[in-house]
Write a protein that holds these residues in place. Structure first.
Motif, PDB file in Angstrom:
ATOM      1  N   SER A 115      34.042  43.348  40.315  1.00  0.00           N
ATOM      2  CA  SER A 115      32.720  44.171  41.404  1.00  0.00           C
ATOM      3  C   SER A 115      33.800  44.146  42.865  1.00  0.00           C
ATOM      4  CB  SER A 115      32.064  43.057  41.761  1.00  0.00           C
ATOM      5  OG  SER A 115      32.615  41.777  42.607  1.00  0.00           O
ATOM      6  N   VAL A 136      36.385  51.120  40.576  1.00  0.00           N
ATOM      7  CA  VAL A 136      36.854  49.718  39.895  1.00  0.00           C
ATOM      8  C   VAL A 136      38.727  49.755  39.607  1.00  0.00           C
ATOM      9  CG1 VAL A 136      37.112  48.197  37.940  1.00  0.00           C
ATOM     10  CG2 VAL A 136      34.697  49.831  38.617  1.00  0.00           C
ATOM     11  N   ASN A 165      34.244  41.157  45.206  1.00  0.00           N
ATOM     12  CA  ASN A 165      35.418  40.630  45.316  1.00  0.00           C
ATOM     13  C   ASN A 165      36.629  41.522  45.587  1.00  0.00           C
ATOM     14  OD1 ASN A 165      34.329  38.044  44.141  1.00  0.00           O
ATOM     15  ND2 ASN A 165      33.772  38.718  42.086  1.00  0.00           N
ATOM     16  N   TRP A 166      36.911  42.146  45.130  1.00  0.00           N
ATOM     17  CA  TRP A 166      37.628  43.607  45.339  1.00  0.00           C
ATOM     18  C   TRP A 166      38.060  43.534  46.469  1.00  0.00           C
ATOM     19  CZ3 TRP A 166      42.254  45.046  43.846  1.00  0.00           C
ATOM     20  CH2 TRP A 166      42.553  46.061  44.252  1.00  0.00           C
ATOM     21  N   HIS A 193      35.565  44.186  34.810  1.00  0.00           N
ATOM     22  CA  HIS A 193      35.806  44.434  35.453  1.00  0.00           C
ATOM     23  C   HIS A 193      35.753  43.471  36.798  1.00  0.00           C
ATOM     24  CE1 HIS A 193      36.754  48.115  33.696  1.00  0.00           C
ATOM     25  NE2 HIS A 193      35.634  48.090  33.070  1.00  0.00           N
ATOM     26  N   TRP A 206      40.204  39.972  34.551  1.00  0.00           N
ATOM     27  CA  TRP A 206      41.044  41.581  36.104  1.00  0.00           C
ATOM     28  C   TRP A 206      42.069  41.998  35.109  1.00  0.00           C
ATOM     29  CZ3 TRP A 206      38.983  38.975  40.714  1.00  0.00           C
ATOM     30  CH2 TRP A 206      37.622  38.492  41.063  1.00  0.00           C
TER      31      TRP A 206
END
Length: 99
Positions: free
Chosen positions: A74, A32, A77-78, A72, A66
């Motif tokens: 996901s 993450v 999404n990152w 955190h 974020w």
């Protein structure tokens, strides 16, 4: 003062390497990303946070969480943020600009 577009161009041409850890871009050993790493990628996107939130179908408050580390991000999404930032597909290769 350089515009956001000029800064992004410098990054994509290798003049401004990412400071983020490699493992935030790895599909096999994904970690993450930190709030700082998320901010770094967000700065590369030529959209407002409101527009980014609309693209991801999330609330702008989520992006703020974020960035502050209160929540955190996901992997999905990152992945989308990296794609919007022009870093290339993080599932198949290391993004442009990493040493």
């Amino acid at each position: 003062m350089a515009t956001d577009h000029e800064g992004r161009k410098k990054f994509l041409t290798g003049a401004r390497p990412l400071k983020a850890r490699r493992d935030v871009f790895s599909k096999n050993s994904w970690k993450v990303p930190s709030g700082v790493e998320i901010k770094e990628v967000l700065e590369l996107i030529d959209l407002t946070e409101v527009a980014i939130a609309e693209q991801l179908r999330i609330k702008t408050r989520t992006i703020r969480k974020w960035k502050s580390g209160d929540s955190h991000i996901s992997f999905a999404n990152w992945f989308c943020l990296c794609w919007l930032a022009g870093l290339g597909p993080i599932l198949t290769e290391q993004p442009k600009g990493l040493p």
